[in-house]
Design a protein around this motif. Structure first.
Motif, PDB file in Angstrom:
ATOM      1  N   SER A 114      12.681  10.354  -2.607  1.00 39.86           N
ATOM      2  CA  SER A 114      11.684   9.287  -2.601  1.00 39.86           C
ATOM      3  C   SER A 114      12.341   7.923  -2.417  1.00 39.86           C
TER       4      SER A 114
ATOM      5  N   ALA B  96       4.913   4.644  -7.961  1.00 44.43           N
ATOM      6  CA  ALA B  96       4.232   5.345  -9.055  1.00 44.43           C
ATOM      7  C   ALA B  96       4.796   6.752  -9.210  1.00 44.43           C
ATOM      8  N   TYR B  97       5.049   7.402  -8.062  1.00 48.09           N
ATOM      9  CA  TYR B  97       5.652   8.739  -8.086  1.00 48.09           C
ATOM     10  C   TYR B  97       7.062   8.687  -8.674  1.00 48.09           C
TER      11      TYR B  97
ATOM     12  N   SER C   3       3.374   1.280  -3.230  1.00 50.73           N
ATOM     13  CA  SER C   3       2.703   1.377  -4.524  1.00 50.73           C
ATOM     14  C   SER C   3       2.626   2.834  -4.982  1.00 50.73           C
ATOM     15  N   ALA C   4       2.155   3.705  -4.089  1.00 48.09           N
ATOM     16  CA  ALA C   4       2.065   5.135  -4.418  1.00 48.09           C
ATOM     17  C   ALA C   4       3.448   5.732  -4.616  1.00 48.09           C
ATOM     18  N   ARG C   5       4.401   5.308  -3.771  1.00 50.65           N
ATOM     19  CA  ARG C   5       5.749   5.868  -3.861  1.00 50.65           C
ATOM     20  C   ARG C   5       6.422   5.459  -5.171  1.00 50.65           C
TER      21      ARG C   5
ATOM     22  N   THR D 249       0.838  -1.214   0.000  1.00 47.08           N
ATOM     23  CA  THR D 249       0.000   0.000   0.000  1.00 47.08           C
ATOM     24  C   THR D 249       0.863   1.250   0.000  1.00 47.08           C
TER      25      THR D 249
END
Length: 579
Positions: free
Chosen positions: A239, A193-194, A189-191, A186
């Motif tokens: 990141s 994508a960034y 996944s966002a990291r 969770t």
């Protein structure tokens, strides 16, 4: 939910799991045996040490544990080796099938994919996506399934001995193998994508900077050039550092949970296994047995974390569908029987937004004729060549070779057509191998003869390795004109009756271009040639000229006739010659 949704309509992963299920089950069982041997090794070692510490009267009392320790010590690396052998064998079989399927899917209609996908997408499909599926099995599926099986089997075994303690250990293991991995995927996944978005922007900026470096230098903005990507690089590093910190903290937390399990086992065994000396010998053995299992359980989170990358690859592969074969019944046309090409009122456009529109275009090209297609860039000259080849189909009209529709000769069209374009691709192998691609049945003597005919003999024989000279990546060992001559030698070996030239001399200096055109029309004098060009250099070599504009054929005829009668042609010719 996303996991099951990804595989709901999957046709690239599920079929191969079923096809090689026997080998897959074997690999998973061997993985379980590896973990079992690791735990059993520690158990028997701990028991042997405890038992020996009680001063047994007879050494035979610890002889069996000693033998088991040796057996499990040998069994662990053996099972691990065989498991790796079987699992990699399974994965390589699957990926081999995937690559073959992908190649056949792309090869079934290369022009379609070239039209609908960028070159980078296709390279990604061929290299990254299949490799991602390979890692999906090795780094996510296998470790996860084995850890789940160990959790279930271990919890049931403890539950039989003590239901409450078995359920409590199951909850702790559930956190290790499910909740923490779910949290990992969770957050990451966002990291990721960034990071992917930042990388994409960075690639665009770097490409623009490199291609425009001269303008940056000339304008005196060297500092701006150096600093343009600084922000993106900083954001990407930040990141990535957050991802590394998260992994460190997550793995430390998992180790803490595992330490808690060990403490629970220590307390439990001391409460339940210390009623007599025989039971007490098992306390250390039971606690030690759980430590090797951490090597199986903790990596599950890392595998889950990488799932978004694998999911993108699976989704992308599942968008690739084989193009249905809509060709009519194929007819074999012998090259010696070729007579003519008829282009009858064809109309073609890619879509309503495309600037290219070919409308009511017609030509009759007889065997041995040399035709030149001229006109501004972007009006469809190269598209006409693709239509003649059959890579594209006109919306109206028909293209025939002899009396056959061009779609009827697609299976063996390589016997009828050769193509030489602006940048022929040369492979990083020997000159002989590159030329022999035109016809692999030709002998070394015939290959060397073709090289001689295109004017490269003296150059090649002056090289240290002569005909075995490696041409370098994309032909970097040779100049642009020499690369075109190598490609022309391929065409001579192919010996097709029709040769399509798609601006093969673009970008060359006038002297090299003129020499190359002389060679083209000299060695191809007995071929039918359709030549797309953007100017009139070498136009005297052709029999017929067709000058196109965005709406229609503006003028056509032989070069001599047009020069005599057409003022616009005369002006273009003088401009091209610098007169």
């Amino acid at each position: 939910m996303n996991f099951f949704k990804t595989f709901k309509f999957d046709t690239w992963v599920k079929p191969y799991i079923k096809q090689y299920k026997g080998l897959l089950i074997t690999a998973l069982i061997l993985g379980l045996f590896t973990s079992f041997c690791a735990a059993a090794l520690m158990f028997t070692s701990g028991y042997t040490i405890d038992k020996a510490a009680t001063h047994p009267v007879n050494i035979l009392l610890i002889y069996v544990p000693i033998l088991l320790t040796r057996a499990f010590g040998i069994g662990r690396p053996v099972f691990k080796y065989v498991e790796r052998l079987k699992s990699h064998n399974w994965v390589l079989r699957v990926t081999s099938d995937l690559r073959t399927r992908l190649y056949k899917t792309l090869e079934s209609d290369a022009s379609f994919f070239n039209e609908h996908h960028k070159a980078g997408d296709i390279m990604g499909l061929l290299s990254e996506d299949i490799s991602h599926l390979q890692n999906l099995y090795l780094r996510t599926v296998f470790p996860t399934v084995i850890s789940y099986l160990l959790t279930i089997i271990g919890s049931i075994a403890l539950g039989i001995f003590n239901p409450s303690f078995g359920f409590f250990v199951f909850l702790l293991l559930f956190i290790e193998v499910f909740l923490v991995p779910l949290l990992s995927v969770t957050i990451e996944s966002a990291r990721r994508a960034y990071q992917k978005e930042v990388k994409s922007d960075l690639y665009v900026q770097l490409t623009d900077n490199i291609l425009g470096v001269d303008d940056w230098v000339i304008s005196g903005r060297k500092a701006d050039f150096k600093n343009l990507t600084t922000e993106n690089i900083h954001n990407l590093d930040q990141s990535k550092n957050k991802s590394k910190a998260f992994r460190r903290n997550r793995d430390f937390g998992l180790q803490i949970i595992f330490a808690a399990i060990a403490i629970c086992f220590l307390i439990f065994t001391n409460l339940t296994m210390t009623h007599n000396q025989a039971q007490a010998n098992f306390v250390a053995a039971v606690v030690l047995a759980i430590f090797p299992l951490s090597d199986t359980i903790i990596p599950v989170s890392q595998g889950f974390e990488e799932w978004p990358v694998y999911k993108d690859s699976i989704n992308r592969l599942n968008t690739i569908k084989p193009i249905p074969n809509t060709l009519p019944k194929q007819v074999e046309l012998k090259p010696n029987n070729f007579k003519s090409i008829s282009i009858n009122n064809i109309t073609f456009e890619y879509d309503s937004d495309s600037p290219i529109l070919i409308k009511n275009f017609s030509q009759q090209i007889q065997k041995g004729e040399k035709l030149a297609l001229l006109g501004p860039s972007g009006i469809g000259k190269t598209t006409i060549l693709q239509l003649i080849l059959g890579d594209l189909s006109p919306q109206q009209g028909q293209i025939q070779i002899n009396d056959l529709d061009i779609s009827q000769v697609q299976e063996k069209r390589d016997q009828l057509f050769s193509v030489l374009n602006q940048k022929p691709f040369l492979f990083n192998t020997t000159l002989m191998n590159n030329v022999r691609l035109g016809n692999e049945t030709k002998s070394n003597i015939e290959v060397k003869k073709a090289i001689e005919r295109v004017g490269l003999k003296d150059l090649v024989e002056s090289l240290p390795d002569k005909y075995n000279t490696v041409v370098g990546e994309n032909g970097s060992r040779f100049s642009g004109g020499e690369q075109e001559r190598i490609a022309l030698a391929r065409i001579l070996l192919q010996d097709a009756p029709v040769v399509l030239l798609d601006e093969p001399t673009v970008g060359l200096d006038p002297i090299t271009e003129n020499d190359l055109l002389e060679t083209f029309f000299d060695v191809l004098h007995n071929k039918t040639i359709i030549w797309v060009t953007h100017h009139l250099q070498g136009i005297s070599h052709v029999d017929h000229v067709v000058f196109m504009n965005s709406e229609k054929i503006e003028m056509e005829g032989s070069p001599k006739e047009l020069y005599k009668s057409n003022q616009h042609f005369q002006e273009l010719y003088r401009m091209d010659q610098g007169l």
